[in-house]
Design an enzyme around this catalytic site. Structure first.
Site, mmCIF file in Angstrom:
data_model
loop_
_atom_site.group_PDB
_atom_site.id
_atom_site.type_symbol
_atom_site.label_atom_id
_atom_site.label_comp_id
_atom_site.label_asym_id
_atom_site.label_seq_id
_atom_site.Cartn_x
_atom_site.Cartn_y
_atom_site.Cartn_z
ATOM 1 N N HIS A 424 0.821 -1.213 0.000
ATOM 2 C CA HIS A 424 0.000 0.000 0.000
ATOM 3 C C HIS A 424 0.857 1.267 0.000
ATOM 4 C CE1 HIS A 424 0.546 1.085 4.334
ATOM 5 N NE2 HIS A 424 0.650 -0.221 4.516
ATOM 6 N N CYS A 443 2.534 -4.890 7.010
ATOM 7 C CA CYS A 443 2.261 -4.712 5.586
ATOM 8 C C CYS A 443 3.442 -4.007 4.914
ATOM 9 C CB CYS A 443 0.979 -3.923 5.378
ATOM 10 S SG CYS A 443 -0.504 -4.884 5.734
#
Length: 532
Positions: A424, A443
């Site tokens: 992301h 992440c």
């Protein structure tokens, strides 16, 4: 390929075939009943072996007069197993030959037959899918390991017209594997890189003993041609730049603290990194990575889009912090879609560990987050008594709606998985300036996510920038499916060869390599210098 000392000794494949086939086949007793009984008894507790030999009426695979080529090919690869960082004691060629030569009865032959098959299955399993079960060594390595079927291995070898080729085909076909084997042998026969560099930093124009140490290290590593210069000249600067490029260090040609620290890592430690990298490649087996795939090497802090073996796009990344429950895991999956203007559903672990204590003190804390119920409906904060709940009983979620300050930035890239890991954007762009970029909760944050999206979309539209921008301009959360799923590999290689063949090294950010190397040594892996 066998080491020079192995080729000269007892263990070359030619020597093994002559040694064994030169003996007369062991005399069989009437009907071979002693052989069959010994073989059946020895393999009885191994279902795969027992079934294999029953199916073929206990016909020999290794110990008969016509089995010399298969026998020799197997013993040769068993003996050469240390070259690949494998535990040769599991398939001890010397012990097998000694047992064969000492066999006097058909019962002895049956037991040798079983021992050869066991050794073959152990070798085939190790070389094609790894010595270790990774998640037993480190819980962050959640890669699914595909173990070969013993029955398929045995039948395949029995039917193969070329046992040597069959055994070669078990080795990972990834080109990096062969390059790492070559690097392992090179390091094992290398006397060292020279003296450690006794300086904190060196730059163009510097002179003195530390520059000579730097020069000698770069020469011994193959980055600089032989020279007697004692000054930090432009040739030395270019060599430093090449080393930096292979080491993930800013390539300014100046030997700063990170460059000198990387040069001063002992050769033996680099050799361990190569051995662990070979094991990691074995875990990935011969499964194709994908003609187009995404390769995120965590210690390198870089994500790459790879097309037909060539990097067509790359960007810096931020990975998980080196703390429990926040280290980025290792696994492979398939990217299916991207979400533009994403909302951020705060992971449960972050809610209860970080945000719930704040909300219990002040219900208006973390005001950028919405409180939501199990159905995703926003719940007014005034309607919740946060102090009434514990970490285990808190029934609500927290969500950050799309915004310029959203923790996921403008886009996230989804390969749905049970670990809730994805790639992301992030508003914290300053983090990409650090050399060691381990700051997230697990992440992978991308330095250039918009360009990353454009490259992915270019396969399915003539105007990838326009398509993405139209979704972005809506200011609403939306999903854009990828017409073709893209394999994603989250990997952890501290040793990796470049296309030029030079192996670059990275720091063991999470200490995983150290744990894996320890487990490999406990399994019987021994480095060349330690083998004597």
């Amino acid at each position: 390929m066998l080491r020079a000392d192995v080729r000269k000794g007892l263990w070359s494949s030619a020597a093994l075939i002559l040694l064994i086939s030169g003996q007369a086949a062991l005399a069989r007793d009437a009907g071979g009943t002693a052989y069959v009984r010994a073989l059946a008894e020895t393999v009885a507790e191994d279902d795969a072996l027992a079934a294999f030999y029953r199916e073929r009426g206990y016909e020999d695979l290794w110990t008969g007069a016509d089995d010399a080529a298969r026998r020799g090919a197997a013993l040769a690869v068993f003996a050469a197993a240390p070259d690949q960082g494998l535990p040769a004691a599991r398939y001890d060629a010397a012990a097998l030959i000694a047992a064969y030569r000492a066999a006097e009865t058909e019962g002895d032959r049956g037991r040798v037959e079983a021992a050869m098959s066991r050794a073959f299955l152990a070798y085939a399993r190790d070389v094609s899918s790894g010595v270790l079960t990774p998640n037993k060594v480190d819980p962050g390595i959640v890669r699914e390991i595909v173990r070969p079927d013993p029955a398929v291995l045995l039948r395949g070898l029995a039917a193969s017209p070329s046992p040597a080729r069959f055994l070669r085909d078990l080795v990972p076909a990834a080109p990096e594997y062969a390059r790492l084997v070559k690097e392992k042998l090179r390091l094992e026969t290398n006397p060292g890189w020279g003296e450690a560099i006794a300086a904190d930093a060196l730059a163009l124009g510097a002179t003195g003993p530390a520059v000579v140490q730097l020069r000698n290290q770069l020469i011994s590593r193959g980055y600089l041609v032989q020279t007697a210069s004692a000054s930090y000249d432009r040739a030395l600067m270019r060599a430093v730049q090449r080393f930096q490029a292979d080491s993930g260090i800013v390539g300014d040609g100046q030997a700063g603290p990170s460059t000198i620290a990387a040069l001063n890592v002992p050769l033996q430690e680099r050799l361990k990194s190569v051995v662990v990298a070979l094991e990691r490649l074995r875990w990935m087996g011969n499964a194709p990575r994908g003609a187009r795939h995404i390769w995120v090497n965590q210690p390198d802090f870089v994500a790459r889009i790879v097309d037909n073996g060539r990097t067509t796009f790359q960007t810096r990344v931020v990975i998980g912090k080196n703390v429990e429950d926040q280290r980025s895991p290792e696994f492979s999956d398939e990217m299916e879609y991207m979400v533009v203007n994403p909302s951020w559903g705060v992971p449960r672990s972050i809610i209860v560990k970080e945000y719930l204590p704040l909300l219990q003190q002040n219900s208006n804390a973390v005001g950028h987050l919405q409180v939501v119920d199990r159905n995703g409906r926003v719940v007014p904060r005034g309607a919740v008594n946060f102090a009434a709940y514990s970490a285990s009983s808190f029934p609500f979620g927290l969500r950050q709606p799309p915004s310029d300050g959203n923790a996921l930035g403008k886009v996230k890239f989804m390969f749905p998985n049970q670990y809730n890991i994805y790639l992301h954007d992030t508003p914290a762009k300053n983090l990409f300036e650090s050399e060691v970029r381990a700051y997230s909760h697990g992440c992978i944050r991308l330095g250039d996510p918009i360009d990353f999206a454009h490259v992915l979309l270019a396969r399915q539209t003539d105007d990838p920038k326009g398509l993405f921008q139209s979704e972005l301009d809506s200011a609403q959360e939306s999903s854009v499916s990828l017409d073709q799923k893209v394999p994603v590999h989250l990997v952890y290689f501290t040793a990796w060869p470049s296309l030029r063949g030079q192996v670059g090294f990275r720091a063991d950010v999470y200490g995983r390599d150290a744990r894996l190397y320890q487990a490999l040594t406990e399994a019987g892996v021994v480095l060349g210098a330690e083998r004597g």
